[in-house]
Motif scaffolding. Structure first.
Motif: not given
Length: 387
Positions: A75-78, A86-88, A94-95, A101-102
């Motif tokens: 539900d959320v990514i950290s 950082a590219q991942v 975006s998904r 954030g990045s």
């Protein structure tokens, strides 16, 4: 207030964590107590975070397909440390919902970008030059003087990827050694610091900000040995350090946690040395000595819950357990002070200089806590800190 600012990830939801080390482990332990589920992604099977999460996806940090799998169940990514790809993180942003954030990840992964960003918001850093050749290095040393510190722009931690330059005779060897990393190099003017400090700050998407007490940090062989709280500094210096952390959080639009590492000079000046956009080794004292731990605070921040109190409940000294200390600590577990809180990370292999755990020693004063640590005779020169 935007939709993102209003969005809350409530208990019962699943947090995905990029990285499976000890910081992720302690985030998961704190979050599980609040009712959250966890999925982690790390290349090492049975990683420390994987042991406490509901599931571990075994994959390298640059595996976009695995990251998409993480996103599909979260539900959320950290992220739990800044060397994840950082590219991942940008693709995930975006998904999926990645409130940290990045952008900040990209800034803090590169020492040149990091120091430039800090300087641009008006916070003092040591003067520095970018080095791409031996000639650049020679010019930098002429400009900055000696001693100076040369570092790789990316990678490196606990003293790795850096060289303290003390004479012009070593410039060629230093450049040839560090340039093998294949990255830009940065040379910083040496700051004759009296003390190293750090401040852990948190902010949620709604803009609420909280700062933990300043930590005084003692390093041995470039690895954090002790964190002493309250730091043995004046109230005025502590207030300035906290204000620097607040400024960085606000100007860089931080969400989650950030550690601000500082040098304090003899004349009372503060310079930012490094940033870490996640929980930090020097914040481990919060687990037992503050109303809210840095790990619970990180969960609260990325889930956009109200931030917890950062009040200090007791004087405390955190001491790291490296590979060479692990067995002596276990052998003397009956002798640990009654106010000592032991935290081990579940790493499969114990190696010298590898962080295997830590102990928080609570006491009425930091001097008493330092004495209790010294009496164990596991860490050889802790008593020097008392003088």
């Amino acid at each position: 207030m935007t939709t993102k600012d209003r969005k809350q990830i409530k208990p019962g939801s699943t947090l995905g964590i990029l990285g499976g080390g000890q910081l992720g482990r302690m985030i998961a332990l704190a979050g599980r107590a609040m009712g959250y589920r966890f999925v982690t992604m790390d290349p090492t099977a049975d990683a420390p975070c994987g042991q406490t999460a509901d599931r571990q996806i075994v994959a390298s940090y640059d595996d976009v397909e695995a990251a998409m799998q993480l996103a599909s169940v979260s539900d959320v990514i950290s992220y739990e440390f800044e060397n994840v790809d950082a590219q991942v993180a940008e693709v995930l942003e975006s998904r999926a919902y990645v409130p940290q954030g990045s952008r900040l990840l990209r800034i803090t992964q590169n020492r040149i970008r990091e120091k430039t960003a800090i300087r641009e918001i008006g916070i003092p850093v040591a003067p520095f030059c970018v080095v791409n050749s031996l000639e650049d290095l020679q010019n930098a040393v002429r400009e900055l003087g000696l001693p100076a510190v040369m570092k790789t722009a990316t990678g490196g931690y606990d003293g790795k990827g850096q060289w303290v330059l003390r004479s012009e005779a070593e410039l060629t060897e230093a450049y040839e050694t560090l340039s093998k990393a294949g990255t830009e190099l940065i040379v910083e003017q040496f700051v004759p610091f009296q003390m190293e400090l750090s401040v852990i700050a948190a902010r949620n998407p709604a803009g609420e900000l909280a700062v933990f007490p300043v930590s005084e940090n003692i390093h041995q062989e470039n690895i954090l040995h002790l964190s002493i709280v309250p730091a043995r500094i004046s109230a005025e210096v502590a207030a300035r350090a906290e204000e620097i952390a607040r400024t960085i959080v606000e100007k860089l639009d931080v969400v989650g946690l950030i550690a601000v590492e500082l040098f304090l000079t003899e004349d009372g000046q503060l310079y930012v040395n490094e940033l870490a956009p996640r929980p930090h080794n020097s914040g481990h004292f919060t687990m037992d000595a503050c109303v809210t731990s840095q790990f619970e605070q990180h969960v609260r921040a990325v889930c956009n819950l109200p931030l917890g109190s950062t009040e200090l409940l007791s004087s405390v000294v955190m001491v790291n357990i490296l590979g060479e200390h692990l067995q002596p600590v276990i052998d003397q577990i009956d002798k640990l002070p009654r106010t000592a809180k032991l935290h081990l990370y579940g790493k499969a292999e114990s190696k010298a200089k590898r962080k295997m755990g830590h102990i928080n020693v609570l006491a009425p004063t930091v001097e008493e806590a330092l004495t209790l640590i010294d009496e164990l005779k596991i860490w050889t020169n802790t008593s020097e800190v008392l003088s």
